[in-house]
Design an enzyme around this catalytic site. Structure first.
Site, short mmCIF file in Angstrom:
data_model
loop_
_atom_site.label_atom_id
_atom_site.label_comp_id
_atom_site.label_asym_id
_atom_site.label_seq_id
_atom_site.Cartn_x
_atom_site.Cartn_y
_atom_site.Cartn_z
CB THR A 175 -16.29 -70.90 82.37
OG1 THR A 175 -15.02 -70.16 81.64
CG2 THR A 175 -16.49 -70.10 83.53
CG ASP B 208 -9.43 -64.71 79.87
OD1 ASP B 208 -9.81 -65.95 79.94
OD2 ASP B 208 -9.74 -63.83 80.57
CE LYS C 206 -22.86 -69.22 65.93
NZ LYS C 206 -22.00 -70.61 65.58
CE1 TYR D 257 -12.13 -28.91 58.83
CE2 TYR D 257 -14.31 -28.21 59.97
CZ TYR D 257 -12.94 -27.75 59.59
OH TYR D 257 -12.20 -26.52 59.62
CG HIS E 107 0.14 -26.10 55.86
ND1 HIS E 107 -1.17 -26.53 56.02
CD2 HIS E 107 0.17 -24.84 55.31
CE1 HIS E 107 -2.15 -25.52 55.89
NE2 HIS E 107 -1.29 -24.37 55.62
N GLY F 167 -0.31 -18.37 62.83
CA GLY F 167 -1.28 -19.40 62.81
C GLY F 167 -0.64 -20.65 62.82
#
Length: 535
Positions: free
Chosen positions: A72, A132, A144, A224, A287, A316
């Site tokens: 191409t 490629d 572009k 968050y 933590h 927890g």
């Protein structure tokens, strides 16, 4: 050359390695009257789908050459893509050469990452042949010229492309869509080039590359960050070094609430620590610091001991195992009561393991609808560690050094027993996963207490001993760095508390003080010559 002057039809050039949903795409384009130009195997696949297409060599008037390297790369292709439609001199130039425009470029690239990460690794020449050239050239050209050309590199965009074409190629919505596709195309090429560059550096260089790009893929937009006022997202790393490496990033979430920013950090810390042990092990993290670690052939017992190390912090927290969770273990996790009162069921954010039996998974789901249950390929600390600072990044190898690769040197008069030496290695493996200044106290293959993140080492020692409680008698202690002071400080405090053996890197100007102090109290002292700072 056959005439390729504009016929008024929309024309698409399609050249794909990944042919996912190609039949849906080309049938949709054919229904819209789009003329299709294609290459090689893609053209064959399109024709097999019952859709007519023009081969690219019939557009260029030039056959493929150099084993397909040149297909191409021709003005009849790139002129057709890059011509600015509302610029008369551009349109006159392509008309002069009998070139018709190409309005849609649907291309993805050779499977370079798949090729070079295959086992066994391919020869260098095979890797090079899978770089490629024509594909990126067409993609960049189309991107572009986004004002006039739509470029598609992702099969996930085929359906929206067809919908936009049905609505009309001249719409403002389609123009905006083309711009988004152009961004995606440039990013696609950038990630591809990053992988090629990484592979080539691994062939020709060593250490940190003079320049590097890390290809990231958005996996999840998070609610968050560390705090609710911080925006956050989670990306997976598409670098070659991360291929099939395992860990939290590629985990499967079987159950529970959506993962959060802090969940990812804590789960990663827990799983890497747990997978650092070869024996069946349970690790509990809060933590990012391990508050409980225990190794036992019976994972149920390992779990109980890990909780008992610090049940307040474990509540927890994140629970990690380096073996599959079966129904018996799942029931233990679901029903275990806090050692604080023997009544309160333990609550956890996450359980992560390398696998679950079907019954084990169902039992564990019964603990809570919010409990996140993750399955991940085991991963101890390994590979490359990148960390951001303002305006830059720090590059280092992961701290993968384990006790088996370290020489433990006894510098005290007292010599370690076989049991003490095993406990010292256990504590030493644990201490590298604790934030500096880091101290671990352990005995019989379980963590009894740890001190982390203190600006001075003596406070970490005090905290670790306090957490160990009465069990400190006969325990061992590991320090991630040397003791700057001993008398009336860290070493003597540990000796007076009942610690029977201590390991540290050594290297202080006052190392002899540590030796003399341990000799006074009859405590074993080992050095490793290796530090395990963790910031």
């Amino acid at each position: 050359m056959p005439s390729q002057a504009d016929t008024g039809k929309t024309r698409a050039l399609i050249s794909l390695s990944d042919k996912t949903n190609l039949d849906i795409l080309v049938k949709g384009l054919a229904e819209l009257g789009v003329e299709i130009v294609s290459t090689g195997g893609t053209a064959t696949a399109i024709q097999n789908a019952g859709v007519p297409c023009v081969k690219v060599e019939d557009v260029t008037g030039f056959p493929e050459m150099l084993d397909g390297r040149v297909k191409t790369l021709h003005p009849a292709v790139h002129g057709a893509i890059l011509a600015i439609r509302d610029k008369p001199e551009h349109m006159a130039a392509i008309a002069k050469h009998n070139i018709g425009t190409i309005d849609l470029v649907i291309v993805n690239l050779y499977p370079f990452r798949k090729t070079v990460t295959s086992d066994p690794a391919p020869a260098f020449e095979v890797g090079v042949e899978n770089i490629d050239i024509g594909g990126p050239a067409m993609i960049r050209a189309a991107a572009k010229n986004m004002a006039h050309v739509a470029v598609v590199v992702d099969p996930a965009d085929y359906q929206e492309l067809l919908e936009k074409l049905r609505q009309g190629a001249g719409s403002a919505e389609f123009a905006e869509f083309r711009r988004k596709l152009a961004w995606k195309a440039f990013q696609h090429c950038s990630s591809y080039d990053a992988q090629v560059s990484e592979w080539l550096w691994n062939q020709v260089g060593s250490g940190p590359a003079p320049q590097m790009t890390v290809p990231l893929q958005l996996a999840q937009t998070l609610r968050y960050g560390e705090n609710p006022h911080q925006a956050a997202a989670f990306y997976t790393d598409s670098s070659l070094r991360e291929y099939n490496a395992g860990g939290v990033a590629t985990s499967v979430v079987h159950w529970g609430k959506e993962m959060s920013y802090n969940n990812y950090l804590d789960a990663d810390a827990a799983y890497q620590c747990c997978c650092d042990y070869a024996e069946p092990t349970c690790t509990i993290v809060k933590h990012t610091n391990p508050c409980g670690i225990a190794s036992r052939s019976d994972l149920r017992e390992a779990y109980r001991l890990a909780v008992r190390a610090d049940p307040i912090s474990a509540f927890g927290g994140i629970v990690a195992f380096n073996r599959a969770v079966d129904a018996d273990l799942a029931r233990e996790i679901r029903e275990f009561r806090s050692p604080q009162d023997n009544e309160t069921k333990m609550f956890y954010e996450i359980v992560i393991a390398p696998g679950y039996t079907p019954e084990g998974l169902e039992v564990l789901k019964g603990k809570s609808k919010n409990l996140r249950i993750l399955e991940a390929k085991p991963r101890a600390p390994s590979g490359l560690s990148l960390r951001q600072v303002a305006g830059g990044w720090l590059w280092q190898g992961a701290d993968s050094l384990n006790p088996e690769a370290i020489t433990f040197t006894c510098v005290s008069q007292a010599q370690p027993t076989a049991g003490q030496l095993e406990d010292l290695k256990f504590a030493w493996r644990a201490v590298k996963h604790v934030k500096s200044n880091a101290i671990t106290v352990a005995k019989d293959g379980r963590l009894l207490g740890m001190g982390s993140g203190q600006p001075n080492r003596v406070n970490s020692v005090r905290i670790a001993i306090e957490k160990a409680g009465a069990e400190v008698q006969g325990s061992v202690l590991a320090s991630d760095a040397f003791f700057p002071f001993s008398w009336g400080d860290s070493v003597e405090i540990a000796c007076k508390a009942g610690v029977s053996a201590i390991v540290h890197p050594g290297g202080s100007l006052r190392d002899q003080d540590a030796i003399d102090c341990c000799n006074k109290y009859g405590v074993v002292l080992l050095t490793t010559g290796v530090r395990h700072f963790r910031h």
